[in-house]
Design a protein around this motif. Structure first.
Motif, PDB file in Angstrom:
ATOM      1  N   ILE A 127     -34.525  -4.827   4.666  1.00 43.76           N
ATOM      2  CA  ILE A 127     -35.553  -5.513   5.766  1.00 43.76           C
ATOM      3  C   ILE A 127     -35.193  -6.875   6.040  1.00 43.76           C
ATOM      4  CG2 ILE A 127     -37.948  -5.814   5.703  1.00 43.76           C
ATOM      5  CD1 ILE A 127     -37.058  -3.086   5.762  1.00 43.76           C
ATOM      6  N   ALA A 128     -34.652  -7.576   5.124  1.00 46.63           N
ATOM      7  CA  ALA A 128     -34.348  -9.097   5.365  1.00 46.63           C
ATOM      8  C   ALA A 128     -33.058  -9.400   6.225  1.00 46.63           C
ATOM      9  CB  ALA A 128     -34.078  -9.900   3.971  1.00 46.63           C
ATOM     10  N   LEU A 129     -32.119  -8.415   6.277  1.00 42.99           N
ATOM     11  CA  LEU A 129     -31.166  -8.348   7.522  1.00 42.99           C
ATOM     12  C   LEU A 129     -31.177  -7.275   8.661  1.00 42.99           C
ATOM     13  CD1 LEU A 129     -28.465  -8.491   4.620  1.00 42.99           C
ATOM     14  CD2 LEU A 129     -29.493 -10.462   5.862  1.00 42.99           C
ATOM     15  N   PRO A 130     -32.036  -7.713   9.674  1.00 44.10           N
ATOM     16  CA  PRO A 130     -32.406  -6.612  10.800  1.00 44.10           C
ATOM     17  C   PRO A 130     -30.729  -6.629  11.315  1.00 44.10           C
ATOM     18  CG  PRO A 130     -33.915  -8.397  10.755  1.00 44.10           C
ATOM     19  CD  PRO A 130     -32.918  -8.704   9.873  1.00 44.10           C
ATOM     20  N   GLY A 131     -30.759  -5.202  11.704  1.00 44.38           N
ATOM     21  CA  GLY A 131     -29.366  -4.835  12.234  1.00 44.38           C
ATOM     22  C   GLY A 131     -28.163  -4.631  11.544  1.00 44.38           C
ATOM     23  N   SER A 132     -28.415  -4.877  10.349  1.00 45.02           N
ATOM     24  CA  SER A 132     -27.080  -4.392   9.084  1.00 45.02           C
ATOM     25  C   SER A 132     -27.470  -3.188   8.675  1.00 45.02           C
ATOM     26  CB  SER A 132     -26.964  -5.518   8.301  1.00 45.02           C
ATOM     27  OG  SER A 132     -28.260  -5.839   7.475  1.00 45.02           O
TER      28      SER A 132
ATOM     29  N   LEU B 156     -25.755  -8.217  -0.560  1.00 49.61           N
ATOM     30  CA  LEU B 156     -27.012  -7.667  -1.147  1.00 49.61           C
ATOM     31  C   LEU B 156     -27.495  -8.218  -2.251  1.00 49.61           C
ATOM     32  CD1 LEU B 156     -26.495  -4.062  -0.004  1.00 49.61           C
ATOM     33  CD2 LEU B 156     -27.456  -5.657   1.284  1.00 49.61           C
ATOM     34  N   ARG B 157     -28.843  -8.329  -2.661  1.00 48.90           N
ATOM     35  CA  ARG B 157     -29.175  -8.824  -3.791  1.00 48.90           C
ATOM     36  C   ARG B 157     -30.172  -7.703  -4.429  1.00 48.90           C
ATOM     37  NH1 ARG B 157     -25.935 -11.916  -2.802  1.00 48.90           N
ATOM     38  NH2 ARG B 157     -25.901 -14.161  -2.637  1.00 48.90           N
ATOM     39  N   ALA B 158     -30.168  -7.835  -5.763  1.00 50.64           N
ATOM     40  CA  ALA B 158     -31.154  -7.114  -6.599  1.00 50.64           C
ATOM     41  C   ALA B 158     -32.794  -7.567  -6.261  1.00 50.64           C
ATOM     42  CB  ALA B 158     -30.915  -7.307  -8.185  1.00 50.64           C
ATOM     43  N   GLY B 159     -33.662  -6.396  -6.089  1.00 45.72           N
ATOM     44  CA  GLY B 159     -35.059  -6.964  -5.553  1.00 45.72           C
ATOM     45  C   GLY B 159     -35.057  -6.604  -4.022  1.00 45.72           C
ATOM     46  N   MET B 160     -34.139  -6.537  -3.485  1.00 45.05           N
ATOM     47  CA  MET B 160     -34.251  -6.313  -1.900  1.00 45.05           C
ATOM     48  C   MET B 160     -35.066  -5.198  -1.684  1.00 45.05           C
ATOM     49  SD  MET B 160     -31.202  -7.857  -0.006  1.00 45.05           S
ATOM     50  CE  MET B 160     -30.986  -9.618   0.579  1.00 45.05           C
ATOM     51  N   SER B 161     -35.612  -5.083  -0.458  1.00 48.10           N
ATOM     52  CA  SER B 161     -36.379  -3.908   0.127  1.00 48.10           C
ATOM     53  C   SER B 161     -35.566  -3.361   1.285  1.00 48.10           C
ATOM     54  CB  SER B 161     -37.734  -4.159   0.558  1.00 48.10           C
ATOM     55  OG  SER B 161     -37.907  -5.081   1.628  1.00 48.10           O
ATOM     56  N   PHE B 162     -35.153  -1.985   1.095  1.00 47.97           N
ATOM     57  CA  PHE B 162     -34.243  -1.190   2.011  1.00 47.97           C
ATOM     58  C   PHE B 162     -35.212  -0.274   2.739  1.00 47.97           C
ATOM     59  CE2 PHE B 162     -31.729  -3.046  -1.006  1.00 47.97           C
ATOM     60  CZ  PHE B 162     -30.576  -3.544  -0.380  1.00 47.97           C
ATOM     61  N   SER B 163     -34.739   0.002   4.233  1.00 53.24           N
ATOM     62  CA  SER B 163     -35.215   1.014   4.559  1.00 53.24           C
ATOM     63  C   SER B 163     -34.022   1.993   4.691  1.00 53.24           C
ATOM     64  CB  SER B 163     -35.444   0.532   6.448  1.00 53.24           C
ATOM     65  OG  SER B 163     -35.709   1.886   7.090  1.00 53.24           O
TER      66      SER B 163
END
Length: 408
Positions: free
Chosen positions: A258-263, A296-303
């Motif tokens: 979610i923090a890296l749109p397009g990736s 990527l980092r631990a704790g990130m949210s993903f689609s």
């Protein structure tokens, strides 16, 4: 206005009204004959019955001609059709998940004491077994040295008894050997206590924020730092229970932070829970995603997105769906004949409707003009009546030229 002018206007209006009455009333001639009007005058003013019948016949013929012309001389219903297409449903699952490092360890000391040194700093990449911090170890160093002296003394005593041979009893020799073994165990214990004064990394990875400082008194439950191995990220997400029989370990997945749109990152299903949560009716699934660049980092949210074979259904235009007491249906056209096909609506969208029916891709269904249709009836498609698309009859051009010459 003068009186004679008023009388003249009244006389003219009366004559006009009488003429209209005589002209259009069927019994006007009989009425005039009764009041004594000559027959010659009646013949001039009132039309005969034959004339009226002839006029009525002409009007009726014109009306019939207009009626036939309005229908174009063809009673076959004109319809607008559209081909049937297909679409997939339940072919993709999208969910939001939380990421964790594949290995995440909170480092705690194996002994109690005061911190004397912190060897690493936050953000360092370390290897398994590397020293992170040290505790005060003076007491343990002395104990290890004493155990080493006791072991050396026990060893020398055993050697002396062995050199004396038969002068020493077997019992005395065995006691000396047991004393040496006990001294070896005491030395190992002292060395282990000394080694535990060093806080080691249980796994390799990236050091997080260090929460202690030199001089702090720590125990075996005090966290010193968190080490994350981020070479791979584990993403936990929850799927509806209807997908529980479709998802499997090893199935490919794609995840977008979610923090890296397009990736977008690729991975696979790593583990599936063994039961469905009764409160939410969902199943917990864990995916493993490669993180070679440490993005990527631990704790990130993903689609997270998972693809499935899906279920294929025919699609029709929303205008093609009709309703009756038996349910919904569509009109299928084959060889200019209509057929009523029952349908069950699976999914309704703004531009198309997914149905379950005996329809194949490419079948033609009626979209407009359904009011006059019946099962097995003949219809005409709107495209067939297009003058530009209709084929010209043979000799049409020659007939047109001949007609133009005849006009000349």
């Amino acid at each position: 206005m003068r009186l004679w002018k008023q009388l003249l206007i009244c006389i003219i209006i009366g004559l006009i009204a009488a003429g209209v009455w005589i002209r259009f009333m069927p019994n006007a001639g009989v009425a005039l004959a009764k009041v004594g009007v000559p027959q010659a005058v009646i013949a001039l003013l009132a039309p005969s019955a034959d004339d009226r019948q002839e006029g009525a016949g002409q009007v009726q013929g014109q009306a019939q001609g207009r009626g036939q012309g309005g229908r174009g001389g063809n009673q076959t219903p004109l319809v607008v059709t559209q081909p049937v297409d297909t679409a997939l449903v339940n072919d993709r699952l999208s969910a939001i998940g939380n990421g964790e490092a594949i290995v995440s360890v909170a480092v705690t000391p194996q002994a109690t004491g005061n911190l004397t040194e912190i060897v690493v700093k936050s953000g360092d990449r370390i290897e398994k077994g590397q020293v992170i911090a040290r505790l005060d170890s003076d007491e343990q160093s002395i104990a290890a040295a004493q155990a080493k002296v006791a072991l050396d003394s026990a060893g020398e005593k055993v050697e002396r008894n062995r050199k004396l041979g038969n002068a020493v009893s077997v019992a005395v020799l065995r006691d000396a050997e047991f004393a040496m073994q006990a001294a070896e165990l005491a030395l190992q214990t002292a060395q282990l206590d000394l080694k535990r004064r060093d806080i080691l990394a249980p796994s390799g990875g990236i050091v997080g924020i260090i929460t202690v400082n030199p001089g702090d008194y720590v125990t075996t439950s005090t966290p010193v730092a968190v080490v994350d191995d981020r070479s791979q990220i584990l993403v936990d997400f929850w799927v509806p229970e209807r997908f529980s029989t479709k998802i499997s370990v090893g199935q490919p997945v794609t995840a977008s932070p979610i923090a890296l749109p397009g990736s977008e990152f690729t991975g696979a299903i790593h583990a599936i829970d063994n039961r469905v949560d009764q409160a939410s009716r969902t199943l917990r699934v864990r995916a493993r995603i490669d993180n070679p660049d440490d993005t990527l980092r631990a704790g990130m949210s993903f689609s997270v997105s998972v693809r499935f074979p899906g279920d294929a259904y025919p699609t029709v235009n929303p205008l093609a769906i009709q309703w009756s007491a038996d349910g919904s249906y569509v009109w299928r056209v084959k060889d200019n004949k209509t057929e009523r096909v029952p349908v069950t609506i699976i999914q309704r969208n703004s531009d198309k409707v997914l149905v379950e029916a005996k329809l194949a891709k490419g079948d033609t269904v009626v979209m407009e003009g359904v009011q006059r249709l019946r099962d097995g009836g003949t219809v005409r498609s709107a495209g067939d009546d297009d003058p530009q698309r209709a084929p010209k009859p043979a000799g049409a051009e020659e007939q047109k030229i001949s007609a133009a010459e005849a006009a000349k």
